[in-house]
Design a protein around this motif. Structure first.
Motif, PDB file in Angstrom:
ATOM      1  N   GLU A 335      25.685  -5.707  -5.426  1.00 19.06           N
ATOM      2  CA  GLU A 335      26.149  -5.900  -3.873  1.00 19.06           C
ATOM      3  C   GLU A 335      26.763  -7.194  -3.453  1.00 19.06           C
ATOM      4  OE1 GLU A 335      22.654  -4.494  -1.447  1.00 19.06           O
ATOM      5  OE2 GLU A 335      22.577  -2.728  -2.273  1.00 19.06           O
ATOM      6  N   SER A 339      30.680  -7.579  -2.814  1.00 14.88           N
ATOM      7  CA  SER A 339      31.124  -8.232  -1.554  1.00 14.88           C
ATOM      8  C   SER A 339      32.044  -9.557  -1.650  1.00 14.88           C
ATOM      9  CB  SER A 339      29.731  -8.567  -0.653  1.00 14.88           C
ATOM     10  OG  SER A 339      29.266  -7.442  -0.316  1.00 14.88           O
ATOM     11  N   ASP A 342      35.553  -8.491  -2.652  1.00 13.82           N
ATOM     12  CA  ASP A 342      36.146  -7.744  -1.505  1.00 13.82           C
ATOM     13  C   ASP A 342      36.740  -9.171  -0.489  1.00 13.82           C
ATOM     14  OD1 ASP A 342      35.954  -5.275  -2.069  1.00 13.82           O
ATOM     15  OD2 ASP A 342      33.831  -4.934  -1.100  1.00 13.82           O
ATOM     16  N   TYR A 389      32.922  -3.295   6.153  1.00 18.89           N
ATOM     17  CA  TYR A 389      31.802  -4.235   6.694  1.00 18.89           C
ATOM     18  C   TYR A 389      31.713  -4.661   8.073  1.00 18.89           C
ATOM     19  CZ  TYR A 389      32.040  -5.731   1.709  1.00 18.89           C
ATOM     20  OH  TYR A 389      31.988  -5.770   0.362  1.00 18.89           O
ATOM     21  N   LYS A 410      27.544  -5.409   4.651  1.00 18.60           N
ATOM     22  CA  LYS A 410      28.068  -4.245   4.407  1.00 18.60           C
ATOM     23  C   LYS A 410      27.452  -3.026   5.243  1.00 18.60           C
ATOM     24  CE  LYS A 410      30.298  -1.673   1.425  1.00 18.60           C
ATOM     25  NZ  LYS A 410      31.650  -1.975   1.151  1.00 18.60           N
TER      26      LYS A 410
END
Length: 413
Positions: A335, A339, A342, A389, A410
């Motif tokens: 995760e 992130s 991203d 998000y 998230k």
């Protein structure tokens, strides 16, 4: 070592004094911004100097905590809980440096804001400087058993044992009077720059307050020059601020000793190899693939495609995830890496990441990003929201740029 560079951070953090030693020869003290320091190093042809950072004592908080003897072995884990009620913010927002010299059952601790240190460290790395050592300016006055006072440039630097602080000259009298009730000293060393007016009056005031022997001395020129004099005496008792997650020199000696100047891709692959070995031992090889992708993208966004990636913002966070997830699934690590990737994709020209931290218990990323104006920060926030998000932004002006503090989790719309 061919070059030694001393950088003295002044308030605000973007203003510096610096001095270069070229083969042991002291150069003049210069002052200016990080950009001006870069120009100076380029002009002088200085590459990979041994760099020491000096920080103003005003940036640090000093606390003393009581830890049972059974917890001293695990001081780094126990410290945040022991010190929590002494700080204005959650301990997660501070870099905590414990001092090994325990006195009367209490452990002295220095606490410095993480964002402050991350910003400075990122600036150094962007200039190709290895931030291996950092010290508080007032600690350099330390002499066992004596109180040190230095009057220079409108500030009074104070040191005594594990107390390092500074105050405006207008408040120095009140601070010293308070210290006289708290400490027992064998004497006082008072140091003045030659621009201080009426030093005899200051000596008399301190002597009347403390009622101890006072020794005085003076120095010429910039305060940094005087502090470098102290540094060159190689004191052994100084407290290096760049420890733990900020440690760079230890990593350079062990993990990076074979790393030569290379392109970004080669650097990323080398770091990936190191992290992949750790991951493999814990049977979490999926993290290595995610790390490579997120690291390469963020590295290029932070340092630019034309610069070699000597250090990165993800490596420490990956290690923290691994250490905190031993024996568990790799979900939290994946995760985090997803992130981070991203974030890299949402970055655009004109944005620069100053720091990136991951709170595993909250699955929360805390990022400090600067840009030319508020609009570009808002655009980044909207891009993260579009990726699914929750993104919170608080912005301020910092040296002509907009500085955004982001909290990213998230689960947005």
């Amino acid at each position: 070592m061919q070059y030694q560079l001393f950088i003295y951070i002044r308030e605000p953090e973007s203003y510096l004094h610096w001095q270069l030693l070229d083969r042991g020869q002291r150069q003049a003290v210069y002052e200016g911004s990080w950009e001006q320091l870069q120009q100076y190093l380029d002009t002088e042809g200085v590459v990979s100097p041994s760099t020491t950072l000096l920080l103003p004592a005003e940036c640090a908080l000093h606390c003393k905590v009581e830890l049972p003897p059974s917890q001293l072995k695990y001081v780094h884990k126990a410290l945040p809980f022991a010190i929590e009620d002494k700080l204005v913010k959650d301990p997660d927002y501070y870099h905590l440096i414990p001092n090994s010299r325990i006195k009367n059952g209490k452990l002295p601790v220095i606490a410095i804001d993480l964002e402050y240190l991350e910003s400075i460290r990122s600036q150094m790395i962007s200039l190709g400087l290895e931030p291996g050592e950092a010290y508080l300016d007032s600690e350099l006055l330390f002499e066992p058993g004596k109180l040190g006072l230095c009057y220079a440039e409108g500030r009074t630097l104070i040191s005594f044992e594990d107390l390092y602080m500074a105050t405006d000259d207008n408040w120095a009298g009140q601070v010293i009077e308070h210290l006289s009730e708290e400490i027992d000293t064998l004497g006082i060393n008072m140091v003045f720059d030659e621009g201080v007016e009426n030093p005899d009056i200051l000596v008399a005031q301190v002597q009347n307050t403390m009622e101890v022997e006072v020794a005085t001395s003076a120095f010429q020129g910039d305060l940094l020059n005087h502090l470098v004099d102290k540094m060159l005496l190689k004191p052994k008792s100084l407290t290096n601020i760049f420890t733990g997650r900020f440690s760079f020199k230890a990593e350079s000696k062990s993990q990076f000793k074979f790393l030569q100047p290379a392109a970004i891709a080669a650097s990323v692959m080398f770091v990936l190899f190191l992290v992949a070995n750790v991951v493999e031992t814990r049977r979490q090889s999926a993290l290595a693939e995610g790390y490579a992708k997120a690291n390469e993208a963020l590295c290029k966004d932070i340092f630019g495609p034309e610069k070699r990636c000597r250090e990165n913002l993800l490596k420490k966070e990956v290690e923290n995830v691994l250490n905190n997830s031993a024996g568990q699934s790799a979900n939290s690590g994946m995760e985090f890496l997803a992130s981070a990737d991203d974030i890299a994709q949402a970055m655009r020209t004109g944005l620069e990441i100053q720091s990136l931290r991951y709170n595993q218990s909250k699955s929360e990323l805390l990022a400090v990003i600067t840009g030319k104006d508020f609009g570009i920060l808002e655009a980044f926030k909207n891009a993260m929201i579009a990726k699914g998000y929750n993104a919170e932004l608080s912005a301020s002006q910092d040296g002509g740029k907009s500085r955004g503090n982001f909290k990213i989790t998230k689960g947005g719309a």
